[in-house]
Design a protein around this motif. Structure first.
Motif, short mmCIF file in Angstrom:
data_model
loop_
_atom_site.label_atom_id
_atom_site.label_comp_id
_atom_site.label_asym_id
_atom_site.label_seq_id
_atom_site.Cartn_x
_atom_site.Cartn_y
_atom_site.Cartn_z
N UNK A 129 0.83 -1.20 0.00
CA UNK A 129 0.00 0.00 0.00
C UNK A 129 0.86 1.25 0.00
N UNK A 133 0.39 3.41 -3.17
CA UNK A 133 -0.46 4.58 -2.96
C UNK A 133 0.25 5.72 -2.24
N UNK A 260 -9.78 9.04 11.98
CA UNK A 260 -9.10 8.35 10.88
C UNK A 260 -8.95 9.31 9.71
N UNK A 261 -7.74 9.65 9.36
CA UNK A 261 -7.54 10.62 8.29
C UNK A 261 -7.79 10.00 6.92
N UNK A 262 -8.25 10.84 5.99
CA UNK A 262 -8.39 10.38 4.61
C UNK A 262 -7.03 10.51 3.94
N UNK A 263 -6.70 9.64 2.99
CA UNK A 263 -5.37 9.71 2.38
C UNK A 263 -5.15 11.00 1.58
N UNK A 266 -5.64 10.74 -2.24
CA UNK A 266 -7.00 10.83 -2.77
C UNK A 266 -7.37 12.28 -3.05
N UNK A 269 -5.52 13.72 -6.12
CA UNK A 269 -6.07 13.21 -7.38
C UNK A 269 -7.43 13.84 -7.66
N UNK C 89 -7.67 6.74 -7.11
CA UNK C 89 -7.70 7.59 -5.92
C UNK C 89 -8.86 7.22 -5.02
N UNK C 93 -8.86 5.71 -1.19
CA UNK C 93 -9.70 6.20 -0.10
C UNK C 93 -10.46 5.05 0.55
N UNK C 96 -8.27 2.83 2.63
CA UNK C 96 -7.81 3.38 3.90
C UNK C 96 -8.88 3.24 4.97
N UNK C 97 -10.14 3.08 4.56
CA UNK C 97 -11.21 2.92 5.53
C UNK C 97 -11.35 1.48 5.99
#
Lengths: 313, 287, 262
Positions: A129, A133, A260-263, A266, A269, C89, C93, C96-97
């Motif tokens: 990952x 990512x 929980x943070x969003x990447x 993402x 993009x 993307x 997301x 990650x969840x």
């Protein structure tokens, strides 16, 4: 004013070391990919750019296996792949497409192998990952000088070759006639692109690197007609996308799901994509306006053409 | 603008272009274009690059809507699926790597627009073979089409357009990129087709000379305006000067025609080139 | 193990046939982007607890339509790249969840051809037949728009519509095969055998047949070697594809070299 700022920037935003590093790295990388990417789009090499990023992940995972920083792996294998694409690809678009596809397929095969070995040798499964990512917040501080130096070198080479590159991108025959070493410029360009893609892979991940290499330049080319301007606009759009992405990702710790943070990748993009669509809509509106202005023009010209000598024939 | 007076047989015209004007992105590309083509006639569309030749073809094919005027094909308004017109485009996409033989390209002319896999191979094969014979392309029927020479590829494309039995054949710059020998062969082939099968041939070119021996009529196009008639009627200084909006001289040298721009006094002579196909219609600007 | 052979065989037939058109049309990027981007949909489906195939299908079809729509307004490769990264993307997301994401990513990207359950075989076969049927229906317009899009347009074949139809076929192929063999294997199987076949034969029909045969040989060999060595099957498929194309190019170059001086 302060309320707006505190709503936008979550507490501790500027005090955090990873955030500051991310802002610097992100901006530097976005400037390079923006400048390099303009030529990627003009030359129609988006597929090659994307392929280099994905193939690079094989190098990233191999470097991880050997205990080195993934950036060096990314770059090493991306440069090799760039050479292979140029070697196999000839000058016909379709043969190029196939050559890129084959190099991509083989590179992904290697990535599968190394990621598998990574996962079996170290007990951490997260490496796939991270490499694929990426995460801007995870860029290590000690890589910062290398990233800045590589970016500076790429920009310098771009500046030196700029005119030859532009001419050979517009017409390779024309460039060859003017004595530009078209083949050498093509290879040099692919190498610079490999470096830029590797830098982007390090920041937003190997398979998302394309977003920075293609998105802001394509947006810029919709907004401006001058090639030099496009380089600058593309870099700026990239910086805005990355910085806004960092801010949003930092804020997203307070969004659901809580804690929980969003990447970041993402957000970058998604922003790049939105910018592209907005630029398209803007040029569409501008065109419609120009067309309306012209709608009266044919009638004027038609009424004027009776006196035109051409009608006497 | 039609030089001969409109004759009562106008209804028989295979192509009737009447007052067509086209505006593209705020620029007038074609203005009041009018001419007729009769069955079996060999007509040239002569003009330099950017004069509007391809746009005119796209209007005739129904790929481009015109702002004014009308186009009748076979007496009826053109529509997209018009089997009366066969079309040979200037640009096709052929790589030597593509697994396509000459006969596959010709077969696609027969039914390439239909859905489904082709059936009735025997009948199809016979039709393709006879068409390849007609354009003298049987020799390389089974060669990879991307490996053929320019002249051979043109023959294959002509067969591709002819196999659906059109009555009007449009060819967009088929002589560009051909050497002189191949140029003559392709022109002779087209003339034969026009004569023997009574197919009207409408061919665009930037040089009038290769077509002189076979052309019945020509449409000269410059800056979006046209003049039509026989060679003698159109290729005259008065007509062309009006078309270009500047003084133009017509020189005849060894049976070849040079169109030269000139101011008062001696014309700025453009040297005749062995292969003037590469030069264009020969408008040299005044010094 | 029997399931694996059956699944791999089905996938190879589809990939070989679809791949011929991918190579003919120079659509390798789209053929890579649609299955790859669809992986984001699978990640989303896992997150909300539905069958990953549904997520794959939605993203693959959405990606195909998106590429077609964006490609009409801008450059085709740019449109493909942006549609791809947007889908990926979103995938990042969703991943990650979810809790156990790393393993899921790996198997979706690189496949689990050695662990195909029996109840997945029937849907694969069904979608595969649909794919082949769609290709048969589109066969002639696909060929015509590949070589002379203007002629096709003049004869009433909308090149854009055919392009979108073709992308949908790729999406269909991606949906059925990605959960089994992974993005990587699917893409490599579409490019390698078809490119090799294209440089060895002259007629389209032979090229399709050879492409399918080569895809079968590649998959069978890769599965067998992967079974013996316990290394990922995608590695062998990718390498075999590149090697077979390289051999074909060298062979044709030598043959040409031998006939040319005469």
């Amino acid at each position: 004013m302060n309320e707006v700022l505190s709503a936008l920037f979550a507490p501790g935003f500027f005090a955090s070391d990873p955030v500051r590093a991310a802002l610097v790295v992100g901006a530097v990388v976005a400037l390079v990919t923006g400048a390099v990417g303009v030529f990627t789009v003009i030359r129609g090499q988006a597929f090659a750019g994307h392929a280099l990023g994905e193939v690079g992940s094989a190098g990233g995972s191999a470097a991880f296996l050997g205990g080195a920083n993934p950036l060096w792996g990314f770059m090493g294998i991306a440069i090799v792949a760039a050479g292979l694409i140029e070697l196999l690809g000839l000058h016909r678009p379709r043969a190029r497409d196939v050559a890129t596809g084959l190099v991509l397929g083989a590179g992904l095969g290697l990535a599968a192998l190394f990621l598998y070995l990574d996962a079996t040798s170290s007990s951490t499964t997260g490496v796939a990952v991270t490499i694929l990512f990426g995460s801007l917040f995870a860029v290590s501080q000690q890589m910062l000088p290398s990233i800045v130096a590589l970016s500076a070198v790429s920009l310098l080479v771009m500046a030196v070759c700029y005119r030859m590159l532009l001419l050979s991108s517009l017409s390779s025959d024309l460039a060859a006639a003017r004595g530009v070493p078209v083949r050498a410029i093509g290879i040099a360009y692919l190498v610079i692109m490999a470096v830029a893609v590797s830098l982007a892979a390090e920041t937003i991940g190997a398979i998302l690197a394309t977003a920075l290499v293609v998105g802001p330049p394509a947006t810029a080319l919709r907004l401006t007609k001058r090639p030099g301007g496009a380089l600058l606009v593309a870099g700026l759009i990239g910086v805005v996308a990355v910085w806004l992405g960092i801010v949003l990702a930092y804020d997203s710790y307070y969004w659901p799901p809580a804690g929980h943070g969003w990447p970041v990748s993402f957000f970058v993009v998604a922003l790049v994509f939105v910018f592209y669509l907005v630029a398209g809509a803007l040029t569409g509106i501008a065109q419609a306006l120009r067309k309306r202005r012209w709608e009266t023009a044919p009638r004027l010209a038609a009424s004027g053409c009776a006196e035109h000598p051409g009608d006497a024939v | 603008m039609n030089v001969p007076a409109p004759d009562p047989s106008a209804d028989d015209a295979i192509l009737n272009v009447d007052g067509v004007g086209v505006w593209l992105a705020g620029r007038e590309v074609l203005r009041d274009v009018r001419f007729r083509i009769m069955p079996g006639e060999f007509t040239g569309l002569i003009g330099s690059n950017g004069a509007g030749k391809t746009t005119l073809f796209r209007v005739i094919l129904g790929l481009q809507t015109s702002s004014t005027g009308s186009v009748l094909v076979g007496g009826r308004p053109r529509n997209r699926r018009n089997p009366i017109i066969g079309y040979v485009p200037q640009k096709i996409f052929l790589d030597p790597d593509m697994p396509l033989r000459a006969r596959d390209v010709v077969a696609l002319g027969l039914d390439g627009h239909r859905l489904g896999v082709p059936l009735g191979w025997g009948r199809r094969r016979k039709a393709v073979d006879s068409m390849l014979d007609a354009v003298d392309a049987r020799r390389f029927a089974d060669a990879r089409v991307g490996n053929l020479s320019g002249g051979e590829q043109q023959r294959v494309l002509i067969a591709h357009a002819l196999i659906s039995r059109p009555r009007l054949l449009l060819l967009d710059e088929p002589l560009a990129n051909l050497d002189i020998g191949a140029e003559g062969e392709v022109v002779a082939l087209l003339a034969r087709i026009a004569r023997e099968q009574r197919i009207a041939v409408f061919i665009s070119a930037h040089d009038v000379n290769p077509l002189l021996p076979v052309m019945d009529r020509l449409v000269y196009i410059a800056a979006g305006k046209t003049a039509s008639g026989t060679t003698a009627e159109v290729i005259r200084p008065e007509v062309l000067s009006a078309l270009y909006g500047q003084h133009v001289d017509v020189l005849r040298v060894h049976g070849r025609i040079l169109v030269v721009a000139g101011t008062e006094g001696p014309p700025a002579v453009m040297f005749e080139q062995p292969n003037s196909a590469a030069v264009g219609p020969g408008i040299a600007s005044p010094r | 193990m029997v399931n694996t052979w059956i699944a791999a065989t089905l996938v190879a037939v589809i990939a070989g046939a679809v791949g011929f058109f991918v190579v003919l049309r120079g659509a390798a990027f789209a053929a890579h982007a649609i299955p790859h981007g669809a992986f984001g949909g699978a990640a989303g489906a896992v997150l909300i607890g539905v069958n990953p195939i549904a997520g794959l299908g939605v993203f693959a079809v959405g990606g195909a339509l998106g590429i077609g729509w964006l490609g009409r307004r801008g450059r085709h490769d740019v449109a493909t790249a942006l549609a791809l990264v947007l889908m990926l993307g979103l995938g990042a997301l969703f991943l990650s969840f979810s809790v156990e994401y790393a393993a899921a990513v790996y198997s979706l990207l690189f496949g689990e051809v050695l662990g195909v359950p029996s109840d997945e075989l029937l849907p694969i076969a069904g979608l595969g037949i649909a794919c082949i049927a769609a290709l048969a229906v589109l066969y002639r317009p696909l060929m015509l728009t590949s070589i002379a899009p203007e002629v096709a347009e003049a004869r009433g074949v909308g090149a854009q519509r055919i392009e979108t139809g073709f992308l949908l076929v790729v999406a269909l192929a991606a949906t059925m095969t990605v959960p089994v063999v992974g993005v990587l294997l699917m893409f490599s199987l579409m490019i390698g055998p078809a490119a090799t076949a294209g440089s060895l034969t002259r007629s389209p029909r032979n090229a399709i047949a050879l492409s399918v045969l080569l895809a079968l040989a590649t998959v069978w060999l890769a599965v067998a070697v992967s079974y013996l060595t316990n290394l990922p099957v995608g590695f062998f498929v990718g390498t075999l594809g590149a090697v077979s194309y390289g051999c074909a190019r060298i062979w044709t170059a030598r043959r040409r070299g031998r006939t040319a001086p005469a």
